[in-house]
Design a protein around this motif. Structure first.
Motif, PDB file in Angstrom:
ATOM      1  N   CYS A   1       0.850  -1.198   0.000  1.00 52.42           N
ATOM      2  CA  CYS A   1       0.000   0.000   0.000  1.00 52.42           C
ATOM      3  C   CYS A   1       0.882   1.243   0.000  1.00 52.42           C
ATOM      4  O   CYS A   1       2.103   1.157   0.143  1.00 52.42           O
ATOM      5  N   ALA A   2       0.272   2.379  -0.136  1.00 50.68           N
ATOM      6  CA  ALA A   2       0.999   3.649  -0.108  1.00 50.68           C
ATOM      7  C   ALA A   2       1.354   4.003   1.339  1.00 50.68           C
ATOM      8  O   ALA A   2       0.599   3.681   2.264  1.00 50.68           O
ATOM      9  N   PRO A   3       2.472   4.676   1.554  1.00 48.53           N
ATOM     10  CA  PRO A   3       2.826   5.120   2.913  1.00 48.53           C
ATOM     11  C   PRO A   3       1.739   5.992   3.550  1.00 48.53           C
ATOM     12  O   PRO A   3       1.582   5.999   4.761  1.00 48.53           O
ATOM     13  N   SER A   4       0.955   6.675   2.725  1.00 46.90           N
ATOM     14  CA  SER A   4      -0.129   7.504   3.266  1.00 46.90           C
ATOM     15  C   SER A   4      -1.171   6.652   3.990  1.00 46.90           C
ATOM     16  O   SER A   4      -1.805   7.106   4.950  1.00 46.90           O
ATOM     17  N   GLN A   5      -1.355   5.398   3.556  1.00 47.98           N
ATOM     18  CA  GLN A   5      -2.279   4.483   4.239  1.00 47.98           C
ATOM     19  C   GLN A   5      -1.746   4.168   5.635  1.00 47.98           C
ATOM     20  O   GLN A   5      -2.508   4.096   6.595  1.00 47.98           O
ATOM     21  N   ILE A   6      -0.438   4.001   5.749  1.00 45.28           N
ATOM     22  CA  ILE A   6       0.192   3.761   7.052  1.00 45.28           C
ATOM     23  C   ILE A   6      -0.009   4.994   7.930  1.00 45.28           C
ATOM     24  O   ILE A   6      -0.366   4.886   9.106  1.00 45.28           O
ATOM     25  N   ASN A   7       0.200   6.180   7.358  1.00 46.53           N
ATOM     26  CA  ASN A   7      -0.015   7.427   8.115  1.00 46.53           C
ATOM     27  C   ASN A   7      -1.438   7.503   8.644  1.00 46.53           C
ATOM     28  O   ASN A   7      -1.661   7.897   9.791  1.00 46.53           O
ATOM     29  N   TYR A   8      -2.406   7.159   7.796  1.00 51.26           N
ATOM     30  CA  TYR A   8      -3.815   7.196   8.200  1.00 51.26           C
ATOM     31  C   TYR A   8      -4.054   6.301   9.412  1.00 51.26           C
ATOM     32  O   TYR A   8      -4.697   6.716  10.386  1.00 51.26           O
ATOM     33  N   VAL A   9      -3.536   5.082   9.370  1.00 52.65           N
ATOM     34  CA  VAL A   9      -3.726   4.152  10.485  1.00 52.65           C
ATOM     35  C   VAL A   9      -3.064   4.701  11.749  1.00 52.65           C
ATOM     36  O   VAL A   9      -3.651   4.667  12.833  1.00 52.65           O
ATOM     37  N   LEU A  10      -1.856   5.232  11.613  1.00 51.67           N
ATOM     38  CA  LEU A  10      -1.156   5.772  12.779  1.00 51.67           C
ATOM     39  C   LEU A  10      -1.908   6.956  13.386  1.00 51.67           C
ATOM     40  O   LEU A  10      -2.041   7.054  14.603  1.00 51.67           O
ATOM     41  N   GLU A  11      -2.398   7.843  12.541  1.00 54.88           N
ATOM     42  CA  GLU A  11      -3.089   9.036  13.022  1.00 54.88           C
ATOM     43  C   GLU A  11      -4.430   8.717  13.669  1.00 54.88           C
ATOM     44  O   GLU A  11      -4.832   9.371  14.629  1.00 54.88           O
ATOM     45  N   THR A  12      -5.143   7.731  13.134  1.00 53.00           N
ATOM     46  CA  THR A  12      -6.494   7.467  13.632  1.00 53.00           C
ATOM     47  C   THR A  12      -6.561   6.394  14.708  1.00 53.00           C
ATOM     48  O   THR A  12      -7.507   6.369  15.486  1.00 53.00           O
TER      49      THR A  12
END
Length: 151
Positions: free
Chosen positions: A37-48
């Motif tokens: 997946c894109a790193p932005s998907q990882i960011n989303y999980v971390l943030e939420t």
């Protein structure tokens, strides 16, 4: 089938559970490669899902050797005081539910107390104009958390 965000969350939580310390260090790109997946998907999980309201602290270092450090912070009554500072002047119903659920999951409130808190903060019962509801909800939640911190 589980959503990708759920799979990433479960994977990170299993890494934390298996670690011999209260934190893990991972690289965002490495995790993105594992899940294709894109790193932005990882960011989303971390943030939420890995934020202070859920009992985690994220430290990030950028650059070639950059990493993300996820620290599992023990949730305590002192944690309720920290939440008060993080709420700000307004809060959505869904975010307030996250706080309440975390308090319940860590046995800081009973199921009955959680239900009462959710009821008080419910979008449908707040007796003010729509734009004022997040403001009133923040005030009410802060009062409840302050009371929790005092006992």
């Amino acid at each position: 089938m589980a959503r990708l965000s759920d799979l990433i969350e479960d994977f990170i939580k299993s890494l934390i559970d298996e670690a011999d310390k209260e934190y893990i260090e991972i690289q965002r790109n490495e995790l993105a490669n594992i899940f294709n997946c894109a790193p932005s998907q990882i960011n989303y999980v971390l943030e939420t899902r890995f934020n202070l309201s859920n009992g985690y602290i994220i430290e990030s270092r950028r650059g070639g050797g950059g990493y993300i450090k996820i620290i599992k912070k023990p949730v305590s009554k002192d944690w309720a005081s920290q939440l008060i500072d993080n709420i700000g002047d307004n809060i959505t119903e869904s975010r307030s539910r996250l706080y309440i659920d975390t308090l319940f999951e860590h046995n800081l409130i009973t199921e009955r107390e959680a239900a009462m808190m959710r009821a008080v903060l419910n979008e449908k019962i707040l007796p003010v104009a729509q734009y004022e509801k997040p403001i009133l909800r923040a005030i009410l939640l802060k009062v409840m958390l302050a009371e929790l911190s005092n006992h």
